[in-house]
Design a protein around this motif. Structure first.
Motif, PDB file in Angstrom:
ATOM      1  N   PHE A   1       0.859  -1.193   0.000  1.00 23.85           N
ATOM      2  CA  PHE A   1       0.000   0.000   0.000  1.00 23.85           C
ATOM      3  C   PHE A   1       0.889   1.233   0.000  1.00 23.85           C
ATOM      4  O   PHE A   1       2.091   1.161   0.280  1.00 23.85           O
ATOM      5  CB  PHE A   1      -0.948   0.005   1.211  1.00 23.85           C
ATOM      6  CG  PHE A   1      -0.276   0.229   2.545  1.00 23.85           C
ATOM      7  CD1 PHE A   1      -0.078   1.505   3.061  1.00 23.85           C
ATOM      8  CD2 PHE A   1       0.148  -0.857   3.312  1.00 23.85           C
ATOM      9  CE1 PHE A   1       0.530   1.706   4.297  1.00 23.85           C
ATOM     10  CE2 PHE A   1       0.757  -0.670   4.556  1.00 23.85           C
ATOM     11  CZ  PHE A   1       0.943   0.609   5.034  1.00 23.85           C
ATOM     12  N   THR A   2       0.293   2.351  -0.309  1.00 20.14           N
ATOM     13  CA  THR A   2       0.996   3.627  -0.291  1.00 20.14           C
ATOM     14  C   THR A   2       0.203   4.601   0.560  1.00 20.14           C
ATOM     15  O   THR A   2      -0.919   4.976   0.196  1.00 20.14           O
ATOM     16  CB  THR A   2       1.174   4.200  -1.708  1.00 20.14           C
ATOM     17  OG1 THR A   2       1.850   3.241  -2.518  1.00 20.14           O
ATOM     18  CG2 THR A   2       1.988   5.490  -1.673  1.00 20.14           C
ATOM     19  N   GLY A   3       0.756   4.976   1.691  1.00 20.06           N
ATOM     20  CA  GLY A   3       0.042   5.881   2.573  1.00 20.06           C
ATOM     21  C   GLY A   3       0.328   5.598   4.027  1.00 20.06           C
ATOM     22  O   GLY A   3       1.443   5.199   4.394  1.00 20.06           O
ATOM     23  N   LEU A   4      -0.703   5.768   4.858  1.00 20.73           N
ATOM     24  CA  LEU A   4      -0.564   5.723   6.307  1.00 20.73           C
ATOM     25  C   LEU A   4      -1.304   4.529   6.904  1.00 20.73           C
ATOM     26  O   LEU A   4      -2.463   4.281   6.590  1.00 20.73           O
ATOM     27  CB  LEU A   4      -1.118   7.009   6.919  1.00 20.73           C
ATOM     28  CG  LEU A   4      -1.183   7.098   8.452  1.00 20.73           C
ATOM     29  CD1 LEU A   4       0.215   7.087   9.060  1.00 20.73           C
ATOM     30  CD2 LEU A   4      -1.946   8.351   8.876  1.00 20.73           C
ATOM     31  N   LEU A   5      -0.621   3.815   7.779  1.00 18.71           N
ATOM     32  CA  LEU A   5      -1.222   2.785   8.627  1.00 18.71           C
ATOM     33  C   LEU A   5      -1.205   3.330  10.046  1.00 18.71           C
ATOM     34  O   LEU A   5      -0.143   3.576  10.615  1.00 18.71           O
ATOM     35  CB  LEU A   5      -0.426   1.484   8.518  1.00 18.71           C
ATOM     36  CG  LEU A   5      -0.831   0.316   9.416  1.00 18.71           C
ATOM     37  CD1 LEU A   5      -2.275  -0.088   9.186  1.00 18.71           C
ATOM     38  CD2 LEU A   5       0.098  -0.876   9.186  1.00 18.71           C
ATOM     39  N   PHE A   6      -2.379   3.537  10.636  1.00 14.65           N
ATOM     40  CA  PHE A   6      -2.538   4.280  11.887  1.00 14.65           C
ATOM     41  C   PHE A   6      -3.203   3.352  12.907  1.00 14.65           C
ATOM     42  O   PHE A   6      -4.338   2.921  12.721  1.00 14.65           O
ATOM     43  CB  PHE A   6      -3.421   5.494  11.590  1.00 14.65           C
ATOM     44  CG  PHE A   6      -3.367   6.610  12.605  1.00 14.65           C
ATOM     45  CD1 PHE A   6      -2.535   6.582  13.716  1.00 14.65           C
ATOM     46  CD2 PHE A   6      -4.163   7.741  12.416  1.00 14.65           C
ATOM     47  CE1 PHE A   6      -2.499   7.627  14.622  1.00 14.65           C
ATOM     48  CE2 PHE A   6      -4.144   8.795  13.308  1.00 14.65           C
ATOM     49  CZ  PHE A   6      -3.313   8.735  14.411  1.00 14.65           C
ATOM     50  N   THR A   7      -2.488   3.025  13.985  1.00 14.58           N
ATOM     51  CA  THR A   7      -2.954   2.048  14.965  1.00 14.58           C
ATOM     52  C   THR A   7      -3.084   2.667  16.347  1.00 14.58           C
ATOM     53  O   THR A   7      -2.193   3.381  16.800  1.00 14.58           O
ATOM     54  CB  THR A   7      -1.973   0.859  15.051  1.00 14.58           C
ATOM     55  OG1 THR A   7      -1.912   0.195  13.789  1.00 14.58           O
ATOM     56  CG2 THR A   7      -2.400  -0.132  16.120  1.00 14.58           C
ATOM     57  N   ASN A   8      -4.196   2.367  17.015  1.00 11.34           N
ATOM     58  CA  ASN A   8      -4.359   2.737  18.417  1.00 11.34           C
ATOM     59  C   ASN A   8      -4.414   1.466  19.256  1.00 11.34           C
ATOM     60  O   ASN A   8      -5.195   0.553  18.972  1.00 11.34           O
ATOM     61  CB  ASN A   8      -5.635   3.551  18.643  1.00 11.34           C
ATOM     62  CG  ASN A   8      -5.897   3.820  20.117  1.00 11.34           C
ATOM     63  OD1 ASN A   8      -6.451   2.980  20.823  1.00 11.34           O
ATOM     64  ND2 ASN A   8      -5.504   4.982  20.590  1.00 11.34           N
ATOM     65  N   LEU A   9      -3.594   1.404  20.300  1.00  8.98           N
ATOM     66  CA  LEU A   9      -3.550   0.263  21.219  1.00  8.98           C
ATOM     67  C   LEU A   9      -4.194   0.685  22.532  1.00  8.98           C
ATOM     68  O   LEU A   9      -3.548   1.275  23.401  1.00  8.98           O
ATOM     69  CB  LEU A   9      -2.103  -0.189  21.427  1.00  8.98           C
ATOM     70  CG  LEU A   9      -1.323  -0.527  20.146  1.00  8.98           C
ATOM     71  CD1 LEU A   9       0.131  -0.861  20.476  1.00  8.98           C
ATOM     72  CD2 LEU A   9      -1.979  -1.668  19.376  1.00  8.98           C
ATOM     73  N   VAL A  10      -5.474   0.367  22.691  1.00 11.09           N
ATOM     74  CA  VAL A  10      -6.282   0.974  23.744  1.00 11.09           C
ATOM     75  C   VAL A  10      -6.130   0.307  25.104  1.00 11.09           C
ATOM     76  O   VAL A  10      -6.429   0.911  26.142  1.00 11.09           O
ATOM     77  CB  VAL A  10      -7.775   0.997  23.332  1.00 11.09           C
ATOM     78  CG1 VAL A  10      -8.355  -0.414  23.348  1.00 11.09           C
ATOM     79  CG2 VAL A  10      -8.585   1.927  24.220  1.00 11.09           C
ATOM     80  N   ASP A  11      -5.669  -0.946  25.151  1.00 13.66           N
ATOM     81  CA  ASP A  11      -5.646  -1.651  26.435  1.00 13.66           C
ATOM     82  C   ASP A  11      -4.789  -0.954  27.492  1.00 13.66           C
ATOM     83  O   ASP A  11      -5.091  -1.018  28.693  1.00 13.66           O
ATOM     84  CB  ASP A  11      -5.137  -3.081  26.258  1.00 13.66           C
ATOM     85  CG  ASP A  11      -6.160  -3.987  25.597  1.00 13.66           C
ATOM     86  OD1 ASP A  11      -7.308  -3.545  25.415  1.00 13.66           O
ATOM     87  OD2 ASP A  11      -5.802  -5.125  25.244  1.00 13.66           O
ATOM     88  N   PHE A  12      -3.705  -0.307  27.066  1.00 11.03           N
ATOM     89  CA  PHE A  12      -2.857   0.409  28.029  1.00 11.03           C
ATOM     90  C   PHE A  12      -3.708   1.382  28.854  1.00 11.03           C
ATOM     91  O   PHE A  12      -3.535   1.507  30.064  1.00 11.03           O
ATOM     92  CB  PHE A  12      -1.759   1.185  27.298  1.00 11.03           C
ATOM     93  CG  PHE A  12      -0.754   0.317  26.608  1.00 11.03           C
ATOM     94  CD1 PHE A  12       0.373  -0.133  27.284  1.00 11.03           C
ATOM     95  CD2 PHE A  12      -0.926  -0.069  25.285  1.00 11.03           C
ATOM     96  CE1 PHE A  12       1.309  -0.945  26.666  1.00 11.03           C
ATOM     97  CE2 PHE A  12       0.009  -0.878  24.651  1.00 11.03           C
ATOM     98  CZ  PHE A  12       1.122  -1.320  25.339  1.00 11.03           C
ATOM     99  N   ASP A  13      -4.614   2.057  28.184  1.00 12.56           N
ATOM    100  CA  ASP A  13      -5.465   3.056  28.816  1.00 12.56           C
ATOM    101  C   ASP A  13      -6.653   2.409  29.529  1.00 12.56           C
ATOM    102  O   ASP A  13      -6.850   2.577  30.721  1.00 12.56           O
ATOM    103  CB  ASP A  13      -5.955   4.026  27.743  1.00 12.56           C
ATOM    104  CG  ASP A  13      -6.736   5.198  28.307  1.00 12.56           C
ATOM    105  OD1 ASP A  13      -6.230   5.844  29.237  1.00 12.56           O
ATOM    106  OD2 ASP A  13      -7.842   5.486  27.807  1.00 12.56           O
ATOM    107  N   ALA A  14      -7.437   1.639  28.766  1.00 15.65           N
ATOM    108  CA  ALA A  14      -8.710   1.134  29.281  1.00 15.65           C
ATOM    109  C   ALA A  14      -8.546   0.067  30.350  1.00 15.65           C
ATOM    110  O   ALA A  14      -9.266   0.059  31.353  1.00 15.65           O
ATOM    111  CB  ALA A  14      -9.547   0.597  28.122  1.00 15.65           C
ATOM    112  N   LYS A  15      -7.614  -0.851  30.154  1.00 18.51           N
ATOM    113  CA  LYS A  15      -7.466  -1.961  31.095  1.00 18.51           C
ATOM    114  C   LYS A  15      -6.557  -1.642  32.276  1.00 18.51           C
ATOM    115  O   LYS A  15      -6.753  -2.160  33.377  1.00 18.51           O
ATOM    116  CB  LYS A  15      -6.908  -3.188  30.367  1.00 18.51           C
ATOM    117  CG  LYS A  15      -7.929  -3.946  29.552  1.00 18.51           C
ATOM    118  CD  LYS A  15      -7.347  -5.271  29.088  1.00 18.51           C
ATOM    119  CE  LYS A  15      -8.405  -6.125  28.416  1.00 18.51           C
ATOM    120  NZ  LYS A  15      -7.853  -7.439  27.983  1.00 18.51           N
TER     121      LYS A  15
END
Length: 394
Positions: free
Chosen positions: A274-288
């Motif tokens: 692909f050409t562009g942006l792969l944007f990931t949020n890892l929520v467990d650090f916050d929520a859990k």
């Protein structure tokens, strides 16, 4: 175009020390990373240290050999997930969203919600998501889903809990969509309405599930994501990225059931063409772990992330840039249960780098979006903030 792919991974809530204005947010002394290190001095995060994290905190191991690292301060007037992510992509939020921490939501709002949904709402206060289940879940279950749990926090959120087997996901989502429409009114305008499904049948055994859904506001103006999409570039969101931007500027969205799965999905998507942006949020650090003030769980999650980071580094191509960052702090040793106003990390690495080191502190998270836009040769949207450091990544 210097890099064909940019992969931006957000360790949700991983602050690295109090912000200069922390006192204004009643967060003096907050230090997510520092206090985790105090709890576990031999924290096993060799890959993060190799990429320069140790250069960003006085108590950490400084043995950078790859990439570039710097600290970032948030310019926006908040410590919220949404404003943090929006700022990464260029938006400077100067007016905070509505909060209802002190007294819960107004009677008029609750009455309208009950009239339009056919449910009765119990709770209506600021509370920990796990504690309020122990307090009120049995009442919802015994009402056969007629009653639903309504609560908030110090953040700009309206949250509704529903039992997956009693109320049902479809009904919970329907109710939250109605709540979102109501809270578009200026007097009720919260940043997010969150559906909080859970399972269990007795106090002490209720657990929230991964079927959470956020109903956010659309960004207040165009972001870098919109510009990338308008230039036919890929914008792939993993985790709750789509929810945070209300789908705006996203070309593909992938749901995650955990931060561990989110990293595995990131590794697999990064391998694709692909050409562009792969944007990931890892929520467990916050929520859990952050909100629940579980320092051991937070430390374990960081170590698991670091192992997966090693896997990601091992399959990166020279035409890929990795950015690791965070959206706010959530010190698991701090008072209360809410986010903390902190500095956050910016780590950038590509196998094509010929140098490495620490860079100057940024006064905004928008250095991320500006660098991404610069890489793909597109202009930042009008009215946005941020400065590129692409030329420093050599």
């Amino acid at each position: 175009m210097k890099y064909k792919k940019i992969v931006c991974v957000v360790i949700d809530s991983f602050g690295i020390g109090q912000a200069t204005d922390a006192k204004e947010f009643d967060d003096a002394g907050a230090d997510t990373f520092g206090h985790i290190l105090e709890y576990r001095p031999n924290l096993k995060i060799e890959n993060l240290y190799k990429l320069g994290l140790g250069n960003l905190h006085p108590n950490a191991v400084s043995n950078q050999s790859l990439g570039y690292a710097l600290k970032m301060h948030e310019a926006s007037c908040s410590k919220d997930t949404m404003t943090g992510h929006w700022e990464m992509m260029g938006i400077h939020t100067t007016k905070p969203f509505k909060t209802f921490t002190e007294n819960g939501f107004p009677d008029e709002l609750v009455q309208e919600l009950e009239r339009l949904t056919g449910h009765v709402f119990i709770g209506n206060k600021s509370a920990s998501g796990t504690e309020i289940l122990d307090e009120l879940a049995m009442e919802e279950i015994q009402s056969n889903g007629k009653k639903l749990i309504l609560y908030t926090s110090a953040d700009s959120v309206l949250q509704i809990c529903g039992h997956e087997e009693v109320t049902g996901l479809d009904e919970l989502y329907r109710v939250c969509q109605i709540a979102r429409e109501i809270t578009l009114k200026p007097e009720y305008k919260v940043g997010r309405v969150i559906a909080r499904p859970y399972v269990g049948d007795s106090v002490g055994h209720f657990t929230r599930t991964s079927n959470r859904h956020d109903y956010a506001l659309s960004p207040s103006s165009e972001t870098v994501l919109d510009v990338l999409k308008s230039h036919s570039l890929d914008v792939i969101g993993i985790g709750k990225i789509r929810d945070i931007f209300n789908g705006q500027g996203i070309t593909k969205s992938i749901h995650s059931t955990s931060s561990h799965e989110g990293m595995l999905q990131t590794i697999e998507e990064m391998k694709k063409d692909f050409t562009g942006l792969l944007f990931t949020n890892l929520v467990d650090f916050d929520a859990k772990w952050g909100h629940r003030r579980n320092v051991s769980g937070y430390a374990d999650e960081l170590e698991d992330f670091d192992l997966l980071l090693g896997q990601l580094l091992g399959v990166m191509d020279s035409d890929t840039l990795l950015i690791i960052t965070a959206d706010h702090g959530n010190d698991p040793t701090y008072k209360g249960t809410d986010h903390t106003r902190e500095q956050v990390l910016f780590i950038a690495y590509s196998p094509s780098d010929t140098e490495s080191g620490k860079l100057d502190t940024s006064d905004t998270f928008a250095v991320i979006g500006a660098t991404i836009a610069d890489n793909f040769g597109v202009k930042m949207p009008e009215g946005t903030i941020g400065h590129s450091i692409l030329e420093k990544l050599v």
